[in-house]
Write a protein that holds these residues in place. Structure first.
Motif, mmCIF file in Angstrom:
data_model
loop_
_atom_site.group_PDB
_atom_site.id
_atom_site.type_symbol
_atom_site.label_atom_id
_atom_site.label_comp_id
_atom_site.label_asym_id
_atom_site.label_seq_id
_atom_site.Cartn_x
_atom_site.Cartn_y
_atom_site.Cartn_z
ATOM 1 N N GLU A 111 0.505 -1.119 0.098
ATOM 2 C CA GLU A 111 -0.012 -0.566 0.035
ATOM 3 C C GLU A 111 0.698 1.349 -0.007
ATOM 4 O OE1 GLU A 111 -2.964 -0.251 3.168
ATOM 5 O OE2 GLU A 111 -4.080 -1.606 1.989
ATOM 6 N N VAL A 112 1.043 2.204 -1.303
ATOM 7 C CA VAL A 112 1.669 3.476 -1.144
ATOM 8 C C VAL A 112 1.256 4.598 -1.015
ATOM 9 C CG1 VAL A 112 3.215 4.648 -3.075
ATOM 10 C CG2 VAL A 112 2.605 1.473 -3.219
ATOM 11 N N PRO A 113 0.743 5.109 0.226
ATOM 12 C CA PRO A 113 0.185 6.463 0.348
ATOM 13 C C PRO A 113 0.627 7.246 -0.904
ATOM 14 C CG PRO A 113 1.596 5.962 1.934
ATOM 15 C CD PRO A 113 2.108 4.343 0.781
ATOM 16 N N VAL A 114 -0.278 8.138 -1.812
ATOM 17 C CA VAL A 114 0.254 9.459 -2.500
ATOM 18 C C VAL A 114 -1.171 10.197 -1.914
ATOM 19 C CG1 VAL A 114 0.431 9.870 -4.753
ATOM 20 C CG2 VAL A 114 0.519 6.922 -4.179
ATOM 21 N N GLU A 115 0.118 11.942 -2.193
ATOM 22 C CA GLU A 115 -0.882 13.013 -2.004
ATOM 23 C C GLU A 115 -1.000 12.757 -3.350
ATOM 24 O OE1 GLU A 115 2.709 15.297 -0.056
ATOM 25 O OE2 GLU A 115 2.788 13.641 1.431
ATOM 26 N N ARG A 116 -2.827 13.825 -3.211
ATOM 27 C CA ARG A 116 -2.993 14.100 -4.413
ATOM 28 C C ARG A 116 -2.251 14.986 -5.272
ATOM 29 N NH1 ARG A 116 -7.700 17.595 -2.510
ATOM 30 N NH2 ARG A 116 -7.123 19.158 -0.793
ATOM 31 N N GLU A 117 -1.103 15.494 -5.108
ATOM 32 C CA GLU A 117 -0.405 16.622 -5.765
ATOM 33 C C GLU A 117 0.694 16.401 -6.244
ATOM 34 O OE1 GLU A 117 -0.656 17.739 -2.537
ATOM 35 O OE2 GLU A 117 -1.746 19.069 -2.299
ATOM 36 N N ARG A 118 1.098 14.830 -6.256
ATOM 37 C CA ARG A 118 1.825 14.420 -6.735
ATOM 38 C C ARG A 118 1.742 13.213 -7.371
ATOM 39 N NH1 ARG A 118 5.963 17.102 -4.892
ATOM 40 N NH2 ARG A 118 6.706 16.190 -3.586
ATOM 41 N N VAL A 119 -0.252 12.639 -7.549
ATOM 42 C CA VAL A 119 -0.482 12.049 -9.023
ATOM 43 C C VAL A 119 -0.150 12.172 -10.222
ATOM 44 C CG1 VAL A 119 -2.481 11.409 -9.393
ATOM 45 C CG2 VAL A 119 -2.138 11.147 -7.400
ATOM 46 N N ALA A 179 -0.159 7.935 -21.920
ATOM 47 C CA ALA A 179 -0.792 8.419 -23.204
ATOM 48 C C ALA A 179 -1.827 8.719 -23.122
ATOM 49 C CB ALA A 179 -0.862 6.435 -24.007
ATOM 50 N N SER A 180 -2.660 8.235 -22.083
ATOM 51 C CA SER A 180 -4.182 9.384 -21.881
ATOM 52 C C SER A 180 -3.958 10.807 -21.627
ATOM 53 C CB SER A 180 -4.884 8.916 -20.532
ATOM 54 O OG SER A 180 -5.046 7.878 -21.137
ATOM 55 N N LEU A 181 -2.994 11.065 -21.137
ATOM 56 C CA LEU A 181 -2.391 12.832 -20.563
ATOM 57 C C LEU A 181 -1.910 13.355 -22.004
ATOM 58 C CD1 LEU A 181 -0.880 12.204 -17.548
ATOM 59 C CD2 LEU A 181 -3.065 13.277 -17.676
ATOM 60 N N LEU A 185 -4.132 22.914 -22.232
ATOM 61 C CA LEU A 185 -5.375 22.566 -20.816
ATOM 62 C C LEU A 185 -4.211 21.694 -19.646
ATOM 63 C CD1 LEU A 185 -8.106 21.250 -23.707
ATOM 64 C CD2 LEU A 185 -7.473 23.825 -22.163
ATOM 65 N N HIS A 186 -3.518 21.523 -19.931
ATOM 66 C CA HIS A 186 -2.576 20.494 -18.881
ATOM 67 C C HIS A 186 -2.936 21.839 -17.762
ATOM 68 C CE1 HIS A 186 0.171 17.927 -20.741
ATOM 69 N NE2 HIS A 186 -1.245 18.125 -21.529
ATOM 70 N N ALA A 187 -2.780 22.827 -17.244
ATOM 71 C CA ALA A 187 -2.526 23.068 -16.129
ATOM 72 C C ALA A 187 -3.981 23.042 -15.299
ATOM 73 C CB ALA A 187 -2.559 24.468 -15.713
ATOM 74 N N ASP A 188 -5.024 23.111 -16.251
ATOM 75 C CA ASP A 188 -6.663 23.270 -15.711
ATOM 76 C C ASP A 188 -6.906 21.663 -15.237
ATOM 77 O OD1 ASP A 188 -7.365 25.649 -15.529
ATOM 78 O OD2 ASP A 188 -8.331 25.475 -17.985
ATOM 79 N N LEU A 221 -8.467 17.417 -11.350
ATOM 80 C CA LEU A 221 -8.250 16.253 -11.241
ATOM 81 C C LEU A 221 -7.095 16.023 -9.860
ATOM 82 C CD1 LEU A 221 -6.420 12.945 -11.142
ATOM 83 C CD2 LEU A 221 -4.273 14.365 -12.028
ATOM 84 N N GLU A 222 -6.363 17.283 -8.827
ATOM 85 C CA GLU A 222 -6.216 17.079 -7.980
ATOM 86 C C GLU A 222 -7.714 17.051 -6.817
ATOM 87 O OE1 GLU A 222 -3.333 19.847 -7.835
ATOM 88 O OE2 GLU A 222 -1.846 18.402 -8.457
ATOM 89 N N ALA A 223 -8.625 18.256 -7.720
ATOM 90 C CA ALA A 223 -10.236 18.685 -7.056
ATOM 91 C C ALA A 223 -10.323 17.104 -6.352
ATOM 92 C CB ALA A 223 -10.885 19.722 -7.924
ATOM 93 N N ALA A 224 -10.995 16.313 -7.809
ATOM 94 C CA ALA A 224 -11.263 14.895 -7.482
ATOM 95 C C ALA A 224 -10.378 13.965 -6.980
ATOM 96 C CB ALA A 224 -11.754 14.691 -9.331
ATOM 97 N N LEU A 225 -9.523 14.227 -5.973
ATOM 98 C CA LEU A 225 -8.631 12.961 -5.287
ATOM 99 C C LEU A 225 -9.264 13.559 -3.944
ATOM 100 C CD1 LEU A 225 -5.806 12.592 -7.121
ATOM 101 C CD2 LEU A 225 -7.575 10.843 -6.572
#
Length: 66
Positions: A9-17, A28-30, A37-40, A45-49
């Motif tokens: 189990e790897v704890p991840v901070e949303r800012e690192r995702v 490939a998706s990114l 639009l990368h910043a948006d 993404l970060e708001a959803a986590l």
């Protein structure tokens, strides 16, 4: 031969995702997101986590004897 799966189990901070996704096969998706639009996309993404979540990673250990 024997195999054993171990889940880490790897704890991840949303800012690192976002950065992690760019380093993995999912990049490939990114890459389909226009650079303008990368910043948006990152903000959305970060708001959803949650602030911190656990990412389960499975590793398979295999041993064999000759």
């Amino acid at each position: 031969m024997s195999c054993r799966d171990v889940v880490f189990e790897v704890p991840v901070e949303r800012e690192r995702v976002w950065d992690w996704l760019w380093s993995a096969a999912r990049r490939a998706s990114l890459e389909s997101i226009p650079a303008a639009l990368h910043a948006d996309a990152r903000s959305a993404l970060e708001a959803a986590l949650p602030p911190r979540f656990v990412l389960p990673r499975t590793v398979r250990f295999a041993t064999a004897h000759l």
